[in-house]
Motif scaffolding. Sequence first.
Motif, PDB file in Angstrom:
ATOM      1  N   GLU A   1      92.818  13.016  61.616  1.00  0.00           N
ATOM      2  CA  GLU A   1      92.666  12.231  62.850  1.00  0.00           C
ATOM      3  C   GLU A   1      91.208  11.981  63.168  1.00  0.00           C
ATOM      4  O   GLU A   1      90.821  10.878  63.545  1.00  0.00           O
ATOM      5  CB  GLU A   1      93.303  12.968  64.035  1.00  0.00           C
ATOM      6  CG  GLU A   1      94.771  12.741  64.191  1.00  0.00           C
ATOM      7  CD  GLU A   1      95.316  13.452  65.427  1.00  0.00           C
ATOM      8  OE1 GLU A   1      94.619  13.466  66.470  1.00  0.00           O
ATOM      9  OE2 GLU A   1      96.427  13.987  65.329  1.00  0.00           O
ATOM     10  N   ILE A   2      90.385  13.032  63.042  1.00  0.00           N
ATOM     11  CA  ILE A   2      88.941  12.893  63.307  1.00  0.00           C
ATOM     12  C   ILE A   2      88.343  11.849  62.370  1.00  0.00           C
ATOM     13  O   ILE A   2      87.590  10.973  62.786  1.00  0.00           O
ATOM     14  CB  ILE A   2      88.216  14.259  63.118  1.00  0.00           C
ATOM     15  CG1 ILE A   2      88.595  15.226  64.223  1.00  0.00           C
ATOM     16  CG2 ILE A   2      86.709  14.087  63.023  1.00  0.00           C
ATOM     17  CD1 ILE A   2      87.807  15.089  65.494  1.00  0.00           C
ATOM     18  N   GLU A   3      88.701  11.950  61.098  1.00  0.00           N
ATOM     19  CA  GLU A   3      88.178  10.993  60.123  1.00  0.00           C
ATOM     20  C   GLU A   3      88.621   9.576  60.452  1.00  0.00           C
ATOM     21  O   GLU A   3      87.832   8.642  60.401  1.00  0.00           O
ATOM     22  CB  GLU A   3      88.655  11.362  58.713  1.00  0.00           C
ATOM     23  CG  GLU A   3      87.772  12.355  58.022  1.00  0.00           C
ATOM     24  CD  GLU A   3      88.036  12.392  56.531  1.00  0.00           C
ATOM     25  OE1 GLU A   3      87.059  12.409  55.772  1.00  0.00           O
ATOM     26  OE2 GLU A   3      89.214  12.398  56.133  1.00  0.00           O
ATOM     27  N   ALA A   4      89.885   9.407  60.792  1.00  0.00           N
ATOM     28  CA  ALA A   4      90.422   8.074  61.078  1.00  0.00           C
ATOM     29  C   ALA A   4      89.827   7.483  62.347  1.00  0.00           C
ATOM     30  O   ALA A   4      89.621   6.271  62.427  1.00  0.00           O
ATOM     31  CB  ALA A   4      91.941   8.140  61.200  1.00  0.00           C
ATOM     32  N   SER A   5      89.534   8.327  63.336  1.00  0.00           N
ATOM     33  CA  SER A   5      89.048   7.809  64.611  1.00  0.00           C
ATOM     34  C   SER A   5      87.538   7.630  64.656  1.00  0.00           C
ATOM     35  O   SER A   5      87.018   7.043  65.600  1.00  0.00           O
ATOM     36  CB  SER A   5      89.489   8.722  65.754  1.00  0.00           C
ATOM     37  OG  SER A   5      88.810   9.955  65.680  1.00  0.00           O
ATOM     38  N   SER A   6      86.827   8.133  63.662  1.00  0.00           N
ATOM     39  CA  SER A   6      85.364   8.053  63.735  1.00  0.00           C
ATOM     40  C   SER A   6      84.871   6.620  63.584  1.00  0.00           C
ATOM     41  O   SER A   6      83.977   6.196  64.303  1.00  0.00           O
ATOM     42  CB  SER A   6      84.714   8.974  62.703  1.00  0.00           C
ATOM     43  OG  SER A   6      85.025   8.547  61.403  1.00  0.00           O
ATOM     44  N   ASN A   7      85.447   5.865  62.647  1.00  0.00           N
ATOM     45  CA  ASN A   7      85.109   4.446  62.470  1.00  0.00           C
ATOM     46  C   ASN A   7      83.616   4.145  62.545  1.00  0.00           C
ATOM     47  O   ASN A   7      83.222   3.115  63.072  1.00  0.00           O
ATOM     48  CB  ASN A   7      85.831   3.575  63.508  1.00  0.00           C
ATOM     49  CG  ASN A   7      87.314   3.511  63.247  1.00  0.00           C
ATOM     50  OD1 ASN A   7      87.743   3.609  62.095  1.00  0.00           O
ATOM     51  ND2 ASN A   7      88.099   3.383  64.293  1.00  0.00           N
ATOM     52  N   LEU A   8      82.807   5.054  62.079  1.00  0.00           N
ATOM     53  CA  LEU A   8      81.365   4.828  62.134  1.00  0.00           C
ATOM     54  C   LEU A   8      80.899   4.072  60.893  1.00  0.00           C
ATOM     55  O   LEU A   8      81.316   4.363  59.779  1.00  0.00           O
ATOM     56  CB  LEU A   8      80.617   6.159  62.204  1.00  0.00           C
ATOM     57  CG  LEU A   8      80.739   6.930  63.505  1.00  0.00           C
ATOM     58  CD1 LEU A   8      80.072   8.285  63.362  1.00  0.00           C
ATOM     59  CD2 LEU A   8      80.109   6.159  64.642  1.00  0.00           C
ATOM     60  N   GLU A   9      80.041   3.132  61.123  1.00  0.00           N
ATOM     61  CA  GLU A   9      79.392   2.472  60.006  1.00  0.00           C
ATOM     62  C   GLU A   9      78.182   3.316  59.636  1.00  0.00           C
ATOM     63  O   GLU A   9      77.354   3.625  60.501  1.00  0.00           O
ATOM     64  CB  GLU A   9      78.941   1.062  60.400  1.00  0.00           C
ATOM     65  CG  GLU A   9      80.083   0.107  60.660  1.00  0.00           C
ATOM     66  CD  GLU A   9      80.863  -0.210  59.397  1.00  0.00           C
ATOM     67  OE1 GLU A   9      80.262  -0.255  58.307  1.00  0.00           O
ATOM     68  OE2 GLU A   9      82.083  -0.399  59.504  1.00  0.00           O
TER      69      GLU A   9
END
Length: 150
Positions: free
Chosen positions: A129-137
């Motif tokens: 979930e953390i990985e999916a929600s980070s959405n950082l470029e």
Amino acid sequence: MGSMTAAFLGSYTPRLDEKGRLFLPAKYRDGLGEKVVLTKGPDRCVTIYPEAVFHARIAARLASATTSSRSVRNLRRALLGQAADEAPDRQGRVTIPAPLRAYAGLDRDCTVVGQGDYVEVWDTAAYAEIEASSNLELDDLNADGEEFVF
């Protein structure tokens, strides 16, 4: 014997056994050394530090911070009051105490993530979930207010 310059890289997906023990990834064992400190980490993970790194980086900084600040006192309680020092067994397992397992929601499937000089232990679903929600470029990341150079 562990080194304070050990670089814990990569991620692994070991499982907790029925006694709350985690097999430390083989690549991390030398760097973690004979004694580790486990404590609460940010975003509801458990952090594992080589003992010397924990004392130099966390305990020493907390010891020098003023206890007249409520936030410092709360941080000390969270990081020191919930900490456990453990010696990995011959199979490379470390017991994660029940309060830390509860804090991080660790049950069976774990993701262990290298963070340079320490390691994070996540519930695998929570980490996804953390990985999916980070959405950082990556291009937009800053380190201490400066552009991060790759």
